[in-house]
Design an enzyme around this catalytic site. Structure first.
Site, PDB file in Angstrom:
ATOM      1  N   HIS A   1       0.841  -1.197   0.000  1.00 46.19           N
ATOM      2  CA  HIS A   1       0.000   0.000   0.000  1.00 46.19           C
ATOM      3  C   HIS A   1       0.881   1.253   0.000  1.00 46.19           C
ATOM      4  O   HIS A   1       2.041   1.208   0.419  1.00 46.19           O
ATOM      5  CB  HIS A   1      -0.854   0.047   1.272  1.00 46.19           C
ATOM      6  CG  HIS A   1      -2.002  -0.912   1.299  1.00 46.19           C
ATOM      7  ND1 HIS A   1      -2.238  -1.764   2.351  1.00 46.19           N
ATOM      8  CD2 HIS A   1      -3.002  -1.131   0.400  1.00 46.19           C
ATOM      9  CE1 HIS A   1      -3.332  -2.474   2.109  1.00 46.19           C
ATOM     10  NE2 HIS A   1      -3.805  -2.111   0.932  1.00 46.19           N
TER      11      HIS A   1
ATOM     12  N   CYS B   1      -2.960   0.543   9.824  1.00 44.17           N
ATOM     13  CA  CYS B   1      -3.982  -0.369   9.266  1.00 44.17           C
ATOM     14  C   CYS B   1      -5.058  -0.733  10.269  1.00 44.17           C
ATOM     15  O   CYS B   1      -6.152  -1.148   9.889  1.00 44.17           O
ATOM     16  CB  CYS B   1      -3.355  -1.689   8.819  1.00 44.17           C
ATOM     17  SG  CYS B   1      -1.759  -1.574   8.090  1.00 44.17           S
TER      18      CYS B   1
HETATM   19  C1  CIR Z   1      -3.776  -7.681   3.502  1.00 42.44           C
HETATM   20  O1  CIR Z   1      -2.899  -8.212   2.814  1.00 42.44           O
HETATM   21  O2  CIR Z   1      -4.735  -7.107   3.013  1.00 42.44           O
HETATM   22  C2  CIR Z   1      -3.650  -7.740   5.006  1.00 42.44           C
HETATM   23  N1  CIR Z   1      -3.088  -8.972   5.420  1.00 42.44           N
HETATM   24  C3  CIR Z   1      -2.812  -6.583   5.509  1.00 42.44           C
HETATM   25  C4  CIR Z   1      -3.464  -5.257   5.275  1.00 42.44           C
HETATM   26  C5  CIR Z   1      -2.664  -4.132   5.833  1.00 42.44           C
HETATM   27  N2  CIR Z   1      -3.370  -2.911   5.703  1.00 42.44           N
HETATM   28  C6  CIR Z   1      -2.812  -1.741   5.501  1.00 42.44           C
HETATM   29  O3  CIR Z   1      -1.608  -1.656   5.294  1.00 42.44           O
HETATM   30  N3  CIR Z   1      -3.594  -0.677   5.448  1.00 42.44           N
END
Ligand code: CIR
Length: 255
Positions: free
Chosen positions: A163, A250
């Site tokens: 991201h 997150c």
């Molecule tokens: C994913 O791969 O979507 C989740 N395991 C981690 C998401 C992390 N979110 C973020 O960086 N905003």
């Protein structure tokens, strides 16, 4: 201070959180430790002056505690995301009614996809990462909503990272915390920059909120650089979050 944040929405991790998406190879996850780390995170947000809404786990969505990805909340509007990973599509449905109590709602519609982790808000300036999760249509849709409320936005190519906020975050005022590669991106040229040591890029996902900084444990060079800002800092162990490619931003929606 840029508009103080009053609330945060978080979701408790479920016992199957280790079934979520990840590219990391950091060993098996520990649910009890994850819960303890999540509780410490919630306490840190409270110390930063936020009132917290805690949602229950979503057992069909092992990544659902990464609530940041489900929406973009600005002072004017909450834009419900359309998560880019098929396994995460639907997480946003239970977040929408919570946000609707605080903001008018807008939505990213297919074929647009967008994860909130790709959206960096710095006052009324927004940066929208184009990534494997967020496509140009999703970015355009969000951008047109932001423009209606007098905000500006810039699309930024995220490259191979997960991201945008894996590489760049706001550290308050006009300061950004960012990786070397992102420090060279034109869109970020006008900001004060704290550039991460290449061995500490994970610490780029530190969280500034209400002039408090939440910083992951284990990154001494980044901590020393952030201490120079003179803001209260809370260092949090997020080992279990990191195993699932997540970080401090997150785990909450702040508004
Ligand atoms: C994913 O791969 O979507 C989740 N395991 C981690 C998401 C992390 N979110 C973020 O960086 N905003």
């Amino acid at each position: 201070m840029q508009h103080p944040f009053k609330h945060a929405v978080v979701r408790k991790p479920g016992p199957n959180f280790g079934d979520g998406l990840t590219t990391s190879d950091l060993g098996p996850t520990d649910f009890n430790l994850m819960i303890a780390q999540h509780e410490a995170y919630v306490r840190a947000l409270k110390q930063a002056g936020l009132s917290i809404t805690v949602l229950e786990p979503e057992f069909d969505f092992p990544d659902a505690h990464f609530v940041e990805d489900t929406a973009v909340v600005t002072p004017h509007v909450a834009v419900i995301a359309n998560p880019g990973a098929p396994a995460r599509q639907g997480e946003e449905k239970t977040v929408e009614p919570v946000l609707a109590a605080h903001r008018p709602i807008s939505r990213i519609e297919s074929p647009g996809t967008l994860d909130g982790g790709d959206v960096l808000m710095v006052g009324s300036s927004f940066f929208i990462g184009i990534s494997e999760r967020t496509n140009p249509s999703g970015a355009e849709q969000l951008g047109s909503v932001l423009e209606r409320f007098g905000c500006t936005w810039t699309a930024v190519d995220v490259g191979k990272g997960l991201h945008l906020k894996s590489d760049v975050n706001h550290a308050g005022g006009d300061t950004l915390l960012l990786t070397e590669a992102f420090s060279r991106i034109e869109a970020f040229a006008g900001y004060e920059q704290i550039v991460l040591d290449p061995r500490e890029t994970y610490a780029g996902n530190s969280l500034w909120v209400n002039d408090h900084l939440l910083v992951p444990k284990g990154y001494p060079d980044t901590l020393a650089k952030l201490e120079k800002l003179g803001l209260p800092i809370q260092v949090l162990d997020v080992s279990e979050v990191r195993k699932m490619d997540g970080g401090l931003t997150c785990l909450s929606l702040r508004f």
